[in-house]
Design an enzyme around this catalytic site. Structure first.
Site, PDB file in Angstrom:
ATOM      1  N   CYS A  82      -0.010   3.873   2.594  1.00 44.77           N
ATOM      2  CA  CYS A  82       0.427   3.430   3.919  1.00 44.77           C
ATOM      3  C   CYS A  82       1.909   3.742   4.122  1.00 44.77           C
ATOM      4  O   CYS A  82       2.308   4.246   5.172  1.00 44.77           O
ATOM      5  CB  CYS A  82       0.196   1.929   4.090  1.00 44.77           C
ATOM      6  N   CYS A 104       0.834  -1.211   0.000  1.00 42.92           N
ATOM      7  CA  CYS A 104       0.000   0.000   0.000  1.00 42.92           C
ATOM      8  C   CYS A 104       0.869   1.261   0.000  1.00 42.92           C
ATOM      9  O   CYS A 104       1.473   1.604   1.011  1.00 42.92           O
ATOM     10  CB  CYS A 104      -0.902  -0.043   1.232  1.00 42.92           C
TER      11      CYS A 104
END
Length: 105
Positions: free
Chosen positions: A35, A32
């Site tokens: 993230c 991600c």
């Protein structure tokens, strides 16, 4: 990231729910990009507010039990806990200002 704790299915209850301070938990995944972009913000928050706040990350692929238990449907998701209860939830990446606001610092 020494002040950012690695949370998983095994230590979630002891580290997050039983924390003596509010706990900001970011649920994400290695793949991600948003993230990963939040990682330095989490580190800064943890370093600057370690006396008042605990900060941790949890990889939803390594620890799907907590993610399922909390009803997390997307990453990144930021949750704030105090006294064993979820107080706030934010889906999606946030900037430093929003992260501080979520944490209440």
């Amino acid at each position: 990231m020494q002040n950012v704790l690695e949370i998983n299915d095994l230590n979630f209850d002891d580290q997050v729910l039983a924390s003596d301070r509010p706990f900001l938990l970011e649920l994400g995944a290695r793949w991600c990009a948003p993230c990963r972009a939040m990682a330095p913000l989490l580190t800064r928050l943890a370093d600057e507010h370690q006396a008042a706040l605990r900060v941790g990350t949890l990889d939803v692929e390594d620890s799907p039990g907590v993610a399922n238990r909390l009803g997390v449907r997307g990453v990144p998701t930021v949750l704030v806990f105090a006294n064993g209860q979820e107080l706030k939830r934010q889906l999606g990446a946030v900037d430093a200002k929003k992260l501080r606001a979520l944490a209440g610092v």
